[in-house]
Design an enzyme around this catalytic site. Sequence first.
Site, PDB file in Angstrom:
ATOM      1  N   HIS A  74      35.542  49.194  42.738  1.00 39.65           N
ATOM      2  CA  HIS A  74      36.912  49.606  43.050  1.00 39.65           C
ATOM      3  C   HIS A  74      37.549  48.573  43.968  1.00 39.65           C
ATOM      4  CE1 HIS A  74      39.857  52.003  45.618  1.00 39.65           C
ATOM      5  NE2 HIS A  74      40.404  51.967  44.415  1.00 39.65           N
ATOM      6  N   SER A  75      38.763  48.154  43.626  1.00 36.17           N
ATOM      7  CA  SER A  75      39.528  47.223  44.460  1.00 36.17           C
ATOM      8  C   SER A  75      38.726  45.941  44.690  1.00 36.17           C
ATOM      9  CB  SER A  75      39.909  47.912  45.773  1.00 36.17           C
ATOM     10  OG  SER A  75      40.783  47.106  46.543  1.00 36.17           O
ATOM     11  N   MET A  76      38.549  45.542  45.946  1.00 35.70           N
ATOM     12  CA  MET A  76      37.802  44.317  46.228  1.00 35.70           C
ATOM     13  C   MET A  76      36.341  44.429  45.831  1.00 35.70           C
ATOM     14  SD  MET A  76      39.807  41.976  47.316  1.00 35.70           S
ATOM     15  CE  MET A  76      38.598  40.793  47.919  1.00 35.70           C
TER      16      MET A  76
END
Length: 1123
Positions: free
Chosen positions: A291-293
Amino acid sequence: MKTRSSGSSDDGSGPFPESEISKLDDVGTIIDRETTPNLRSSSTRSRTPNGVNWEHTGSYANGVDSAAACKPTPGHPPPVSLSASPLTGPNPKTTCLPNLRRNGRSLWSMSILALLTAFLGLAVLATISYTLVNRQLDPKGCRMSYMRPSYLRFPDFDTEHTRFATKYSLYLYREQGVDDPNRLHGIPVLFIPGNAGSYKQVRPIAAEAASYYHSQLRNGAISVDSGVRNLDFFTVDFNEDITAFHGQTLLDQADYLNEAVRFILSLYSDPQRVERNSQLPDPTSVIILGHSMGGVVARTMLVQPNYQANSINTIITMSAPHARPPVSFDGQIVQIYDEINDYWRNAYSQKWANNNPLWHVTLVSIAGGNLDTIVPSDYASLESLVPQTHGFTVFTTSIPTVWTSMDHQAIMWCDQFRKVVAQALYEIVDVRRASQTKPRADRMRVFRKKFLPGLEPDSEKTSHLDSPATLLTLDDDSTGIVPAGEPLRLATLGGKPGGRAYLIPVPPQGSPASKRFTLLTDARIEVSQESQLEVLLCSVFSQSDSQFTYSTSLSGGSSSSTKLACKNTAGDAVLLPASTSSSRHPFCADGEPQVPPFYYLEYDLEHLLDHQFIAVVDNSPSISHRFVVAEFSDHSESRQTYEVSLTKLLGFGLTATLPGNRPMTAELRIPSITSSMLVYSLDIEHGSCPERPPLFAPMVRQYLNQPYESRYFVNAKHLTVSLHGVAPYLPPQLHRDAPEGLAFQFWTDPSCASPIHVSLRVDVLGSFGKLYMRYRTVFAAFPLLIVTLVLRKQFRVYDKTGTFVSFSDSLDLSLRQSIPLLLMSMTLLSMSLGGKLTRGSWLAWAGTKASRHTSIDFHRNDLLIGTDDPFFWFLVPLIGTVCIGVCVVLHYVTLGLTLTLAGLYNLVGAPPKLVTEQRRPRSMSFVPSTSRRRMVTTAALLLLVSFFIPYQFAYLVACLVQLFTVVRALRLKGHTTSVTSSNYYNYAHSILLLMLWVLPINLPILAVWIRNLAVHWLTPFSSHHNVLSIMPFLVLVENLTTGRMVPRLTSGLRHVTSVLLFATALCAAIYGVSHAYMLHYLVNIIAAWLVIVHSTTDTWSVPDFGAMFDGRAGEARKGGKAP
């Protein structure tokens, strides 16, 4: 070196014409040596001090411009000192300075030009903020998810395995009441949280996967035999580390995760932990969810030295910024992105699979769309990294049964989305293989089926390739043949005993026009004997046909029956959101009744050449209000392309008409619409259907094929159109095909013969809101352009006249020439050069490795506003105007803060005393500490930077010290009318503004360091310990605390200051957004130069260095002798 002058005789702060400034070559003090015997003249030197003994007269202080002003004033008080430095006399040459400024101007005053420009910029900024919040908003359609989580920590994964074991932790998720908490049963999946994310974010998807397996798959013989097993979800607690701002933290997490993968795989060979069939191979790879980074960390794992080969072959990321870093405040994270992306590009550019270390790796990037205001969804693009054979980018609005945009956190818990992800994971796993997954091609086929709409030009149609599985028996009473060229329209299903089949003849090969078959229904199409509706591809039965799985007889035992060998098309059916007269959104949110989707089939004629009929079989036992519309239509009638430029579209819009005899499915394509920075409004007007009501409401699909983004509009009338196409600062695609542009696909009831009028126009006001997500980091760069140009003008005036004008006056002067010229130059540069100026030509000195893709420059969009499209030429002056307004706001905020602090200082402290020349006592406002103490303090801070604290902490300290220096200078200015105090205050205030605009670049790294301390991670910060990155700032700030004014430069060296400031402004404009970290280093060079100017103009010595801290540079050069 040329002689410098020590000051000026004017004390106002009003603006004056540039023409008058240019006439002044040198300005001295209004002092004559013969009339002031108490003052000493300097020995033959190259400079005149400006920090001590500034002389002012009553006549000049009051703004009198007369010949008497050039004469000494009887009874005039001795000079005022800003520090306790020794006295040195003025230039022996007496110079008369004419009065160039008005008296009594307030610190808050500003010219009309500057105020109007600032107001215009703030108005644009307010418009952007308003439209961001109030216009072009996507509705929220996520349903809430529920789970019963539990987490099992692995204390065995300790420092023997990784050096980060005391900072990070590894957990196993277990759904209470469903999963066995003591044993591993299935296939390992590792979840990686994003920036400041929690390991508990895994629970929605993990809970759905556990429930789906135990309720749907566990007892299914087909699933078990095909290698489907439960999924064991592992998750990592990073203590909510901040990875988006700090490259070293990203590398640390990747290093830890590789060791975690090694440890996870070792668990499956331990019989005490695992309950598995001994005949099955031990896992050798782990499925990754990021998720995300966390998605970027997942890709980083594969380039780390401790990566175990082939331990990762499937990566699914959600809202992950793959294309470029979300912010470029840290040089290391920019470098890491370049290295990772180059590695992936180079791997997939290899001709042979054996040379590609990522050949078996599949990567799917899922973006949330417009509702994600944390990370621009444009950054989730893989078009510049991964070929279509190994991965793709898709938006949640495109995913069947999801059809809604999601914010940055909702993408983890959205109920309809987590169901699709869980089902896709179970369709790619195969416990019979050591990799625990199916081969790459099969995995990609599953991902495309689950995540893509199925309407892409290259979507795979498989039904016509299968063997006939259904034997259809018909007679004349149960069969209806649709005349050639006519559509099939059924308003209801059922009511026919035994069922009924409708045969649509397939046009023969060689038809004059290219044909395609389309069918739309709200009845469920599936492979089942109980299905209400079947759509079959049929040919006349022959004895050579193989055995059939299903048999459907509608003949009623008639002897004159016809048998057809058919293939079921359920596998090719595409799900569309239901569109009725009461529909509002394509999704069903919480609290709304679930509406079954529409089913859509589309075949080109080439897919049907082996068949004679398409049979639509109505098996409904009773009458149901379900509709079916099917037809063959010409491609030329269903697709229209409008070649219209963006300029014409902006000025006049676009109108189109779909005729009354249109096909059910029509498409309108506009190749010029590719940019994500413009939004549009689409209005649809359709007449009434007097004969019979339409079977369904008009439906529109807005789509792009690169990346895969579709947005559906049901019951379409007034649409808001936005897209994630070509975005600023993104690298170009790996395959540079001609852009197809934006397309609109319309579904309308063809039996309603009234025409449909379509009107498309640019939503100018709504487009302003989209600038925020694409250019929000511009506020870290472009304001520095304005401040450096203003400071440059201040120094130029000061070196010519001896007056260091205020920030507001210098802004007015800059707005008359330098700022407009530079913005105009940058505008022309963005229009003419575009991608020609690349990082290779501008930053070759940085040692950055270039990509091996010589034919594609992946850094072509790093410059200026991030696009070479000349249509957006106006963005440079627009952003510049906004930044002028922001700079004015910060100027006034800083002024208000310093005035408040100065007022508080006056309440608790005694007023400053004016220093007389005869006794030379110290000023109460500027009483510098001893040089030894200042040197020890600076050295101690630099020592801490070298070993423990990042230099960003020292920079914050320097900003605070400079703030209080400005407060003290303002306090002194309020108690005296001398030009000395005015000059010094204006200088200190401008330096503070310059430092404040660099502060946001340093704060994220400081936040990472503070976060590490908060989690008791006391290991020394492994980056940002370069003392040279902070030493000039510290020395300059410490020098300013002594009250010493910067000396004037009247020689050619004054151009060095001008060039440094102008170069910083230029770099801030060209590379400030994509490489914001460079701005700190550029301003650091300016600070170093000012330290040199402050310190000496002669030879250097150890006493010179000590004198910099207490204003005794003149003494040091004389061997330290007191006067």
